[in-house]
Design an enzyme around this catalytic site. Structure first.
Site, short mmCIF file in Angstrom:
data_model
loop_
_atom_site.label_atom_id
_atom_site.label_comp_id
_atom_site.label_asym_id
_atom_site.label_seq_id
_atom_site.Cartn_x
_atom_site.Cartn_y
_atom_site.Cartn_z
N SER A 1 81.99 70.86 8.69
CA SER A 1 80.91 71.61 8.04
C SER A 1 80.96 73.13 8.13
O SER A 1 81.81 73.81 7.75
CB SER A 1 79.40 71.39 7.73
OG SER A 1 78.66 72.43 7.26
N TYR B 1 72.85 71.34 15.10
CA TYR B 1 73.96 70.80 13.75
C TYR B 1 75.55 71.57 13.91
O TYR B 1 76.43 71.02 13.76
CB TYR B 1 73.31 70.96 12.58
CG TYR B 1 74.32 70.23 11.69
CD1 TYR B 1 74.78 68.49 11.08
CD2 TYR B 1 75.14 70.55 10.95
CE1 TYR B 1 75.47 68.43 10.91
CE2 TYR B 1 75.56 70.32 9.58
CZ TYR B 1 76.07 68.59 9.16
OH TYR B 1 76.71 68.56 8.62
#
Length: 259
Positions: A138, A151
């Site tokens: 990401s 995350y």
């Protein structure tokens, strides 16, 4: 360039958003097998994929990335279908900071377990013929995510693991190239109800951070998938790519220390 024609591809992840679009594009590449591994099967999507190219064998194998023994059993099922793996795509992702165990388990530990268990069937010194491992991280693996620090930690770990496995000492012996793609914000189910998923979302001052993510411009899953497949075909060992708004750009991390 990496030729996908005739290759055995294993995709780990869901059927929504980027995952389905990647599989859809792979079906146009005349691969030999597409094996989708995930927690829940979408029969309709599997049938739709198979209908796109009857010459490709499409198989779904159930797997729980939070359970190493289950992953091991699932990989054995894969090897009952094919004799070696040419391409492993780790595309599973969870955005759920309130559940740290799941966030770290799926995004990082599950990915590493998949690699360890699949690598013998890719490594040319063992039972494989070389190939590629693509890990999908990401943009928050490249920079801080104030609203989703857990995350971000997991995705930073994905990049660190990938770069380490791409070391030339590994590659020259195994023939397995490792690289990572970092999508920017992409329209998907993951981006729904962000405040409820954020550990920081209950803090009054953090609401603006979550809100900003929700209102930021998002790329389409189709554009993201196209660049993921492009990165596969480029096959640059050790590469770290930012995939955002229809563009694929290689990021050059800084090395501060060497052996």
């Amino acid at each position: 360039m990496f030729d996908l024609n005739g290759k055995n591809v294993v995709y780990v992840g869901g059927f929504s958003g980027i995952g389905y679009q990647v599989c859809h594009l792979l079906m146009k590449k005349n691969i030999s097998h597409l094996i989708v591994m995930g927690r829940m099967e979408n029969v309709e999507m599997m049938q739709k994929l198979q209908a796109e190219n009857s010459s490709v064998e499409v198989v779904f194998i159930h797997m729980n990335l939070m359970d190493r023994a289950n992953i091991e059993q699932a990989v054995k099922q894969v090897m009952g279908v094919i004799k070696h793996i040419d391409v492993l795509i780790n595309g599973a992702g969870v955005l759920a900071d309130k559940d740290m165990e799941t966030t770290m388990g799926v995004n990082l530990m599950g990915m590493m377990n998949m690699v360890w268990l699949c690598l013998p069937y890719m490594d040319k010194m063992q039972m494989g013929q070389g190939g590629i491992v693509m890990n999908i991280a990401s943009v928050y693996g490249l920079e801080p995510a104030p609203a989703f620090p857990v995350y971000a930690a997991a995705k930073h770990g994905v990049i660190g693991f990938t770069r380490s496995m791409a070391d030339q000492h590994h590659y020259q012996h195994t023939g397995v190239a490792f690289f990572v793609v970092c999508p920017g914000l992409t329209t998907s189910e993951m981006m729904v109800n962000l405040r409820e998923k954020s550990m920081m979302g209950q803090q009054s001052y953090a609401g603006e951070l979550v809100k900003a993510m929700g209102h930021a411009k998002h790329q389409s899953p189709e554009d993201c998938a196209m660049n993921i497949v492009n990165a596969m075909e480029i096959m640059k060992n050790g590469a770290v790519y930012l995939c955002n708004m229809g563009q694929l750009k290689e990021v050059m991390p800084t090395n501060y220390w060497h052996l």
